[in-house]
Design an enzyme around this catalytic site. Sequence first.
Site, PDB file in Angstrom:
ATOM      1  CB  SER A 168      -0.840   0.065   1.282  1.00 53.49           C
ATOM      2  OG  SER A 168      -1.679  -1.035   1.389  1.00 53.49           O
ATOM      3  CG  HIS A 193      -1.996  -0.681  -4.546  1.00 53.60           C
ATOM      4  ND1 HIS A 193      -2.580   0.554  -4.363  1.00 53.60           N
ATOM      5  CD2 HIS A 193      -2.107  -1.324  -3.357  1.00 53.60           C
ATOM      6  CE1 HIS A 193      -3.004   0.639  -3.118  1.00 53.60           C
ATOM      7  NE2 HIS A 193      -2.740  -0.469  -2.488  1.00 53.60           N
ATOM      8  CD  GLU A 251      -3.116   3.144  -7.204  1.00 50.95           C
ATOM      9  OE1 GLU A 251      -3.623   4.273  -7.133  1.00 50.95           O
ATOM     10  OE2 GLU A 251      -2.381   2.675  -6.292  1.00 50.95           O
ATOM     11  CG  ASN A 260      -3.376   3.573  -0.502  1.00 49.13           C
ATOM     12  OD1 ASN A 260      -4.601   3.616  -0.479  1.00 49.13           O
ATOM     13  ND2 ASN A 260      -2.701   2.452  -0.376  1.00 49.13           N
TER      14      ASN A 260
HETATM   15  N1  CAA Z   1     -16.963 -10.611  -2.473  1.00 54.53           N
HETATM   16  C1  CAA Z   1     -17.950 -10.751  -3.371  1.00 54.53           C
HETATM   17  N2  CAA Z   1     -18.976  -9.901  -3.486  1.00 54.53           N
HETATM   18  C2  CAA Z   1     -19.004  -8.861  -2.639  1.00 54.53           C
HETATM   19  C3  CAA Z   1     -18.018  -8.645  -1.667  1.00 54.53           C
HETATM   20  C4  CAA Z   1     -16.958  -9.573  -1.594  1.00 54.53           C
HETATM   21  N3  CAA Z   1     -15.969  -9.457  -0.701  1.00 54.53           N
HETATM   22  N4  CAA Z   1     -18.324  -7.521  -0.984  1.00 54.53           N
HETATM   23  C5  CAA Z   1     -19.458  -7.047  -1.508  1.00 54.53           C
HETATM   24  N5  CAA Z   1     -19.867  -7.851  -2.516  1.00 54.53           N
HETATM   25  C6  CAA Z   1     -21.008  -7.654  -3.411  1.00 54.53           C
HETATM   26  C7  CAA Z   1     -22.103  -8.601  -3.117  1.00 54.53           C
HETATM   27  O1  CAA Z   1     -22.718  -8.938  -4.320  1.00 54.53           O
HETATM   28  C8  CAA Z   1     -23.054  -7.770  -2.266  1.00 54.53           C
HETATM   29  O2  CAA Z   1     -24.306  -8.260  -2.336  1.00 54.53           O
HETATM   30  P1  CAA Z   1     -24.743  -9.464  -1.286  1.00 54.53           P
HETATM   31  O3  CAA Z   1     -24.582  -8.880   0.090  1.00 54.53           O
HETATM   32  O4  CAA Z   1     -26.137  -9.730  -1.669  1.00 54.53           O
HETATM   33  O5  CAA Z   1     -23.868 -10.627  -1.484  1.00 54.53           O
HETATM   34  C9  CAA Z   1     -22.914  -6.383  -2.916  1.00 54.53           C
HETATM   35  O6  CAA Z   1     -21.527  -6.311  -3.277  1.00 54.53           O
HETATM   36  C10 CAA Z   1     -23.220  -5.217  -2.031  1.00 54.53           C
HETATM   37  O7  CAA Z   1     -22.448  -5.322  -0.871  1.00 54.53           O
HETATM   38  P2  CAA Z   1     -22.926  -4.808   0.519  1.00 54.53           P
HETATM   39  O8  CAA Z   1     -24.409  -4.821   0.604  1.00 54.53           O
HETATM   40  O9  CAA Z   1     -22.138  -5.550   1.569  1.00 54.53           O
HETATM   41  O10 CAA Z   1     -22.447  -3.297   0.668  1.00 54.53           O
HETATM   42  P3  CAA Z   1     -22.153  -2.120  -0.332  1.00 54.53           P
HETATM   43  O11 CAA Z   1     -23.208  -1.942  -1.351  1.00 54.53           O
HETATM   44  O12 CAA Z   1     -21.818  -0.968   0.561  1.00 54.53           O
HETATM   45  O13 CAA Z   1     -20.820  -2.509  -1.089  1.00 54.53           O
HETATM   46  C11 CAA Z   1     -18.471  -2.225  -0.921  1.00 54.53           C
HETATM   47  C12 CAA Z   1     -19.707  -2.967  -0.415  1.00 54.53           C
HETATM   48  C13 CAA Z   1     -18.225  -2.573  -2.376  1.00 54.53           C
HETATM   49  C14 CAA Z   1     -17.319  -2.728  -0.058  1.00 54.53           C
HETATM   50  C15 CAA Z   1     -18.674  -0.671  -0.766  1.00 54.53           C
HETATM   51  O14 CAA Z   1     -19.075  -0.366   0.542  1.00 54.53           O
HETATM   52  C16 CAA Z   1     -17.425   0.121  -1.074  1.00 54.53           C
HETATM   53  O15 CAA Z   1     -17.095   0.365  -2.227  1.00 54.53           O
HETATM   54  N6  CAA Z   1     -16.688   0.555  -0.013  1.00 54.53           N
HETATM   55  C17 CAA Z   1     -15.466   1.330  -0.161  1.00 54.53           C
HETATM   56  C18 CAA Z   1     -14.319   0.399  -0.411  1.00 54.53           C
HETATM   57  C19 CAA Z   1     -13.037   1.126  -0.655  1.00 54.53           C
HETATM   58  O16 CAA Z   1     -12.936   2.347  -0.683  1.00 54.53           O
HETATM   59  N7  CAA Z   1     -11.965   0.342  -0.818  1.00 54.53           N
HETATM   60  C20 CAA Z   1     -10.637   0.853  -0.985  1.00 54.53           C
HETATM   61  C21 CAA Z   1      -9.914   0.758   0.327  1.00 54.53           C
HETATM   62  S1  CAA Z   1      -8.274   1.407   0.211  1.00 54.53           S
HETATM   63  C22 CAA Z   1      -7.398   0.136  -0.420  1.00 54.53           C
HETATM   64  O17 CAA Z   1      -7.878  -0.938  -0.664  1.00 54.53           O
HETATM   65  C23 CAA Z   1      -5.966   0.415  -0.699  1.00 54.53           C
HETATM   66  C24 CAA Z   1      -4.982   0.213   0.374  1.00 54.53           C
HETATM   67  O18 CAA Z   1      -3.825  -0.018   0.026  1.00 54.53           O
HETATM   68  C25 CAA Z   1      -5.313   0.328   1.792  1.00 54.53           C
HETATM   69  P1  NAD Z   2      -3.615  -9.352   6.177  1.00 56.37           P
HETATM   70  O1  NAD Z   2      -3.063  -9.127   7.537  1.00 56.37           O
HETATM   71  O2  NAD Z   2      -5.075  -9.570   6.013  1.00 56.37           O
HETATM   72  O3  NAD Z   2      -2.871 -10.595   5.471  1.00 56.37           O
HETATM   73  C1  NAD Z   2      -1.492 -10.744   5.414  1.00 56.37           C
HETATM   74  C2  NAD Z   2      -1.203 -12.236   5.334  1.00 56.37           C
HETATM   75  O4  NAD Z   2       0.188 -12.419   5.058  1.00 56.37           O
HETATM   76  C3  NAD Z   2      -1.506 -12.969   6.638  1.00 56.37           C
HETATM   77  O5  NAD Z   2      -2.370 -14.054   6.371  1.00 56.37           O
HETATM   78  C4  NAD Z   2      -0.136 -13.432   7.130  1.00 56.37           C
HETATM   79  O6  NAD Z   2      -0.173 -14.683   7.794  1.00 56.37           O
HETATM   80  C5  NAD Z   2       0.629 -13.534   5.823  1.00 56.37           C
HETATM   81  N1  NAD Z   2       2.075 -13.430   5.954  1.00 56.37           N
HETATM   82  C6  NAD Z   2       2.790 -12.545   6.700  1.00 56.37           C
HETATM   83  N2  NAD Z   2       4.111 -12.765   6.518  1.00 56.37           N
HETATM   84  C7  NAD Z   2       4.226 -13.797   5.639  1.00 56.37           C
HETATM   85  C8  NAD Z   2       5.321 -14.483   5.044  1.00 56.37           C
HETATM   86  N3  NAD Z   2       6.582 -14.155   5.326  1.00 56.37           N
HETATM   87  N4  NAD Z   2       5.062 -15.494   4.183  1.00 56.37           N
HETATM   88  C9  NAD Z   2       3.806 -15.851   3.879  1.00 56.37           C
HETATM   89  N5  NAD Z   2       2.724 -15.234   4.411  1.00 56.37           N
HETATM   90  C10 NAD Z   2       2.937 -14.224   5.279  1.00 56.37           C
HETATM   91  O7  NAD Z   2      -3.127  -8.104   5.300  1.00 56.37           O
HETATM   92  P2  NAD Z   2      -3.761  -7.509   3.954  1.00 56.37           P
HETATM   93  O8  NAD Z   2      -4.737  -6.473   4.323  1.00 56.37           O
HETATM   94  O9  NAD Z   2      -4.149  -8.649   3.072  1.00 56.37           O
HETATM   95  O10 NAD Z   2      -2.494  -6.743   3.352  1.00 56.37           O
HETATM   96  C11 NAD Z   2      -1.478  -7.431   2.649  1.00 56.37           C
HETATM   97  C12 NAD Z   2      -0.689  -6.443   1.816  1.00 56.37           C
HETATM   98  O11 NAD Z   2      -1.575  -5.770   0.912  1.00 56.37           O
HETATM   99  C13 NAD Z   2       0.011  -5.340   2.620  1.00 56.37           C
HETATM  100  O12 NAD Z   2       1.209  -5.002   1.982  1.00 56.37           O
HETATM  101  C14 NAD Z   2      -0.995  -4.199   2.537  1.00 56.37           C
HETATM  102  O13 NAD Z   2      -0.394  -2.934   2.714  1.00 56.37           O
HETATM  103  C15 NAD Z   2      -1.519  -4.365   1.134  1.00 56.37           C
HETATM  104  N6  NAD Z   2      -2.862  -3.821   0.870  1.00 56.37           N
HETATM  105  C16 NAD Z   2      -3.831  -3.869   1.829  1.00 56.37           C
HETATM  106  C17 NAD Z   2      -5.094  -3.360   1.544  1.00 56.37           C
HETATM  107  C18 NAD Z   2      -6.210  -3.400   2.544  1.00 56.37           C
HETATM  108  O14 NAD Z   2      -7.221  -2.712   2.352  1.00 56.37           O
HETATM  109  N7  NAD Z   2      -6.117  -4.162   3.603  1.00 56.37           N
HETATM  110  C19 NAD Z   2      -5.369  -2.831   0.269  1.00 56.37           C
HETATM  111  C20 NAD Z   2      -4.347  -2.835  -0.705  1.00 56.37           C
HETATM  112  C21 NAD Z   2      -3.089  -3.316  -0.381  1.00 56.37           C
END
Ligand code: CAA
Ligand code: NAD
Length: 296
Positions: A132, A153, A165, A203
Amino acid sequence: MSTSIARHAIKEVTIIGGGLMGSGIAQVTATAGMKVNLVDMNEDILKKSGSSIQKSLERVAKKKFSDNPEGGKQFIDDITGRISFSCNPEEAVQSSGLVIEAIVENLEVKQKLFSALDKVAPKETLFTSNTSSIPIKDIAVSTQRLDRFGGLHFFNPVPMMKLLEVIRIPETTDETFNSLLEYGAAVGKTTVNCKDTPGFIVNRLLVPYMAEAVRMLERGDASAKDIDIAMKLGAGYPMGPFELADYVGLDTMKFILEGWSKNYPDVEIFKQSEMMNKLVAEGRLGRKSGKGFYDY
Ligand code: CAA
Ligand code: NAD
């Protein structure tokens, strides 16, 4: 090399880390018809990965095959049949064209993994990280294959979020980059090209926004619930910043801010959050641990 040749090169993918992200990446990769090896530390974790993939596929199948449950079952069985589980990354990469790392957000742990894999993976295998926040180059330097290294990503939840990405470092060849774009298209994602800058595109904007929401809460400006309602109804976000932080994982959020505040101490918006650190220390990691800013 033409992009169609590049796509054929990736028939099998090894995904390391079967948590939130790795399970989703395994699901979409197998759905696209590729063979997948999903690797994690032990059998118990892999069992959880398998059941989360199964549950997610059931949600997909319920919609896609609403009037044909048998077809839905076949759809799920075909996809899960392409996924193998392993605790041995060195063995898993032997016949893979692509490795996607999705383990804990820690540079040293990622470097150690890639350094070991580099010694045993076929020369042509492409290496990628789903990090991330960590610079791809910092991870890639643990290997001798900077030309075949890049970032993929994904976004959480992987089966639903349409963006991928694709990140290149200066050494990434066009051939490697095109193969990664082709892989992204094959798994049904819209790709954007990113340089190796902190947080890439999404991010860089999203994490400071979530951290500022926590600072608002710390200052007592508003409650978490009201901030979430405000951003959903006033800005059109599907989740408010606290719901989203819990969804991403507060440990992952903490690791991101820790790394950035260390590497860029002068950038105000990359500052760590004491409240988030405290929640993580208490084991409140968000949805995955049953509690975070909210209880689930
Ligand atoms: N697998 C399969 N289908 C899924 C699912 C999953 N994990 N999650 C949701 N769905 C589908 C299902 O079809 C679901 O319908 P059912 O409940 O009947 O199965 C439908 O989506 C609608 O889902 P929900 O009713 O649970 O809720 P929602 O309409 O709010 O959608 C969401 C869920 C798509 C997660 C939405 O809330 C959303 O877009 N949230 C924001 C997510 C976001 O911003 N993600 C980025 C995070 S940052 C990141 O990832 C980067 C990083 O590095 C940290
Ligand atoms: P998580 O904690 O859900 O899963 C990480 C997994 O990696 C765990 O099951 C752990 O047991 C395993 N692990 C740790 N060290 C290991 C090793 N040496 N060998 C094999 N397995 C190992 O974390 P996550 O949310 O899936 O995040 C994983 C990566 O993806 C991170 O780099 C995170 O920054 C990135 N990411 C996370 C998100 C998010 O929304 N959570 C979104 C995009 C990218």
